[in-house]
Write a protein that holds these residues in place. Structure first.
Motif, short mmCIF file in Angstrom:
data_model
loop_
_atom_site.label_atom_id
_atom_site.label_comp_id
_atom_site.label_asym_id
_atom_site.label_seq_id
_atom_site.Cartn_x
_atom_site.Cartn_y
_atom_site.Cartn_z
N MET A 37 -14.20 9.37 -46.44
CA MET A 37 -13.82 8.45 -47.07
C MET A 37 -13.15 7.87 -46.72
O MET A 37 -12.63 5.92 -46.83
CB MET A 37 -13.30 8.28 -49.04
N ARG A 87 -21.61 5.86 -49.22
CA ARG A 87 -20.75 6.61 -50.91
C ARG A 87 -21.84 7.30 -51.62
O ARG A 87 -21.81 8.04 -52.64
CB ARG A 87 -20.25 5.28 -51.40
N ARG A 139 -12.59 7.87 -54.78
CA ARG A 139 -13.20 6.67 -55.44
C ARG A 139 -12.71 5.70 -57.40
O ARG A 139 -13.30 4.00 -56.48
CB ARG A 139 -14.53 7.57 -55.65
N ARG A 143 -23.09 1.36 -49.30
CA ARG A 143 -23.33 2.33 -50.54
C ARG A 143 -24.22 3.17 -49.76
O ARG A 143 -23.69 4.11 -51.06
CB ARG A 143 -23.79 1.12 -51.07
#
Length: 315
Positions: A185, A199, A266, A196
């Protein structure tokens, strides 16, 4: 600092790892306890591996899984700690682009492997306590080897797309990673493109690996608890609980900081960065340090071999 690759995407020659942002003035001294913990992790896990390798009476499922855990811990701690110590002591902040991706791979692949080994150890405890007479026939060396190979292959197959997808994406001019190692990350935040898919895949991997393993571990220990409570002897119940206590400590030491680090990346916008970075460092160091200590203290066979090796006499 910037090179353009043949496939029209761009990536930096290197990244800059800051270490522990917010504690720059203390980093030199913080490195000493980190170094001590890393030394304990390396010596402890090598000792466990040596004892299991040389003592053929320990070539049983529990100890074979423990050997797998020791190898995994050595890889996890060694993939980050030498570079982190170089940053904190010698200000060696640069890390080459491909070395960073390799670090991403080893951190996440072997975190998955460690989770899988802990799951396999829970299954071993379940079979040993609930089916003691069939333990050796159910968990044969062949089955143990297949379980070990399965968790390793799962880690490699699930995590490899991280590095492949990142390697094909362009990066922004900012090359600074506010950590002491390359994590998926943290590197992804430097990409100048839509992330996206990356993730979403990261969430899928995390929940499919950790979620599946924790479900199996939970079911195993519920069944173990039911079996233990049915034992007629209080001494037998105490012995069975003691056998599982060390494994539960190892599970908690791994999953609690791992989940905190993952969720903070996150959703933890209000968590102080220094707290997040410190726990992210400890997550890859404390379990490898504690595991050989916990099993060395709680497992009589390993404890006796260590005492015999240190004192030169039978315990």
């Amino acid at each position: 600092m910037m090179l353009t690759s043949e496939n029209n995407s761009s990536h930096p020659v290197s990244f800059i790892l800051l270490g522990i942002p917010g504690l720059e003035n203390s980093q030199f001294f913080i490195a000493f306890p980190f170094c001590a913990m890393y030394a304990v992790a390396v010596v402890g896990n090598i000792t466990v591996l040596h004892i299991i390798r040389t003592d053929h009476t320990l070539h049983e499922p529990m100890y074979l899984f423990l050997a797998m855990l020791a190898v995994t811990d050595l890889v996890l701690s060694s993939s980050t700690q030498p570079k982190m110590l170089a940053i904190l002591w010698f200000h060696a902040h640069d890390i080459e682009y491909h070395a960073c991706l390799i670090q991403v791979f080893f951190i996440h692949a072997f975190s998955s492997v460690e989770s899988g080994v802990l799951m396999a150890m829970a299954l071993d405890r379940y079979v040993a306590i609930c089916f003691p007479l069939r333990h050796s026939t159910i968990l044969t060396p062949s089955v143990v080897a297949k379980l070990g190979a399965a968790v390793l292959i799962r880690g490699v197959l699930w995590v490899s797309p991280f590095c492949i997808m990142i390697s094909r994406m362009p990066f922004c001019p900012n090359k600074v990673i506010p950590q002491s190692y390359c994590e998926h990350m943290a590197v992804l935040k430097l990409v100048c493109a839509d992330t996206r898919v990356n993730r979403a895949y990261g969430l899928f991997v995390a929940f499919s690996v950790v979620g599946f393993d924790m479900i199996i571990i939970s079911i195993s220990y519920v069944m173990i608890l039911r079996a233990v409570l049915r034992l007629p002897s209080g001494e037998a119940r105490l012995k069975a609980f003691g056998t599982c206590a060390s494994h539960l400590c190892v599970i908690l030491a791994f999953y609690i900081p791992a989940l905190f680090t993952f969720l903070t990346h996150r959703f933890g916008r209000h968590v102080p960065r220094v707290v997040h970075i410190m726990l992210a460092n400890l997550y890859l160091l404390v379990p490898p340090m504690l595991n050989p200590i916990i099993y060395g203290v709680r497992t009589k066979q390993i404890r006796d071999r260590v005492i015999q090796g240190c004192c030169g006499k039978d315990p």
